[in-house]
Design an enzyme around this catalytic site. Structure first.
Site, mmCIF file in Angstrom:
data_model
loop_
_atom_site.group_PDB
_atom_site.id
_atom_site.type_symbol
_atom_site.label_atom_id
_atom_site.label_comp_id
_atom_site.label_asym_id
_atom_site.label_seq_id
_atom_site.Cartn_x
_atom_site.Cartn_y
_atom_site.Cartn_z
ATOM 1 N N TYR A 106 0.827 -1.205 0.000
ATOM 2 C CA TYR A 106 0.000 0.000 0.000
ATOM 3 C C TYR A 106 0.863 1.258 0.000
ATOM 4 O O TYR A 106 1.781 1.405 0.810
ATOM 5 C CB TYR A 106 -0.890 -0.009 1.238
ATOM 6 N N SER B 299 1.370 -7.829 1.825
ATOM 7 C CA SER B 299 0.386 -6.855 2.270
ATOM 8 C C SER B 299 -0.615 -6.556 1.140
ATOM 9 O O SER B 299 -1.272 -7.468 0.652
ATOM 10 C CB SER B 299 1.101 -5.589 2.759
ATOM 11 N N GLN B 300 -0.732 -5.284 0.712
ATOM 12 C CA GLN B 300 -1.625 -5.011 -0.405
ATOM 13 C C GLN B 300 -1.244 -5.840 -1.625
ATOM 14 O O GLN B 300 -2.107 -6.345 -2.350
ATOM 15 C CB GLN B 300 -1.578 -3.525 -0.785
ATOM 16 N N HIS C 273 3.462 -6.446 11.138
ATOM 17 C CA HIS C 273 3.189 -6.471 9.703
ATOM 18 C C HIS C 273 4.436 -6.721 8.868
ATOM 19 O O HIS C 273 4.333 -6.999 7.677
ATOM 20 C CB HIS C 273 2.514 -5.170 9.284
#
Length: 321
Positions: free
Chosen positions: A92, A186-187, A302
């Site tokens: 992201y 992630s994204q 994360h």
């Protein structure tokens, strides 16, 4: 470990809380049919980067709406016959970056294609792909752009770009389309899950701490951005909760995962409040292919497994893609 989500034994059985729209498949079939009305127009321009072990191409192809989308194609130097392909999507706020940032997969003898994410690029090299489609009111960031309707939602464009990116990368004469792996974190992993559910003939998928999964659960258990953008939007637009939930259901990684047909390696981290582990396990548990694994990092957030997960992916992918 600071536990904020379900215990691990419950995570391993968790199936998600997002209701799948009855017309999910029809929606995406229509979306891709519209996109394919535009010529793919994949172009690969050689770039002199100063790198000697790889050949780099500045790539452009037509994505959603025929809009030009950029990428980098990197091949082991002197490649003369088709090699396996890794198509990567970025996190992201990121973008395709610079060519020297993408040497891992070419070092394994594979071709590597990284897609620029339209309308993003604030965290890396600046981004080279605008998003020319407007939207109604939204919270700063990408998560609420066009969220009033699945037809207008930002990730409809991004996921369509991703499918077209795979088609573009496969069109190059030095990539082996039959050995295509999708990868991301992630994204980027969420985009990879979407493309995996929309492309039936992939060799493998690598999804590290995937974002964009099980939206209802994510909104219930985390206050972290980017999911927080949706909550902040609904804090003001109080009457649109049902409308927003309906839109997001067309973009939930759990529903795409349920349609995937390739082996997969996932990862999750039990202190990750950006991609809560329950949302990751929802997608993993929905994945129907029997050849699937998930690496769990108990004390990480994360960042997940970081380089350890990259090393695990290199080992796992041998013989698969």
């Amino acid at each position: 470990m600071v536990q904020f989500d379900l215990p691990l034994d419950e995570l391993r059985a968790y199936r998600g809380s997002s209701a799948e729209p009855a017309d999910f498949d029809a929606f995406w079939q229509h979306t891709l049919k519209e996109a394919r009305q535009y010529p793919l127009d994949a172009r690969f321009e050689p770039v002199d980067t100063g790198l000697t072990t790889v050949d780099v191409y500045d790539a452009t192809f037509s994505g959603f709406g025929g809009h030009p989308v950029r990428g980098w194609l990197t091949l082991p130097a002197g490649t003369s016959t088709p090699v396996p392909l890794v198509v990567q999507f970025v996190g992201y706020g990121g973008d395709r970056g610079l060519p020297h940032m993408h040497l891992l997969w070419p070092a394994t003898g594979r071709a590597h294609f990284v897609m620029d994410t339209r309308g993003q690029g604030a965290r890396m090299a600046g981004g080279d792909t605008p998003d020319p489609v407007g939207s109604g009111p939204s919270y700063p960031g990408c998560m609420t752009r066009g969220i009033e309707s699945p037809h207008d939602y930002y990730y409809r464009r991004v996921f369509t770009d991703a499918v077209r990116a795979v088609e573009a990368a496969r069109s190059h004469p030095l990539t082996d389309a039959s050995r295509t792996t999708l990868a991301g974190g992630s994204q980027g992993a969420g985009i990879a899950l979407a493309a995996s559910g929309l492309i039936p003939d992939l060799g493998a998928t690598l999804a590290d701490v995937p974002f964009l999964c099980d939206f209802p659960r994510a909104l219930a258990v985390t206050h972290s951005t980017p999911y927080r953008e949706i909550a902040d939007y609904l804090r003001v637009h109080r009457t649109r909760v049902a409308q927003v939930r309906a839109t997001l259901s067309y973009f939930d990684g759990v529903h795409f995962a349920a349609r995937a047909q390739a082996p997969a390696l996932f990862s999750t981290a039990l202190e990750d409040q950006v991609s809560p582990p329950s949302t990751v396990f929802a997608a993993f548990n929905a994945w129907p292919h029997p050849d699937k694994e998930i690496n769990v990092y108990e004390f990480n957030g994360h960042e997940g497994g970081g380089p350890h997960q990259e090393a695990a992916a290199l080992r796992w992918l041998r013989g698969r893609g």
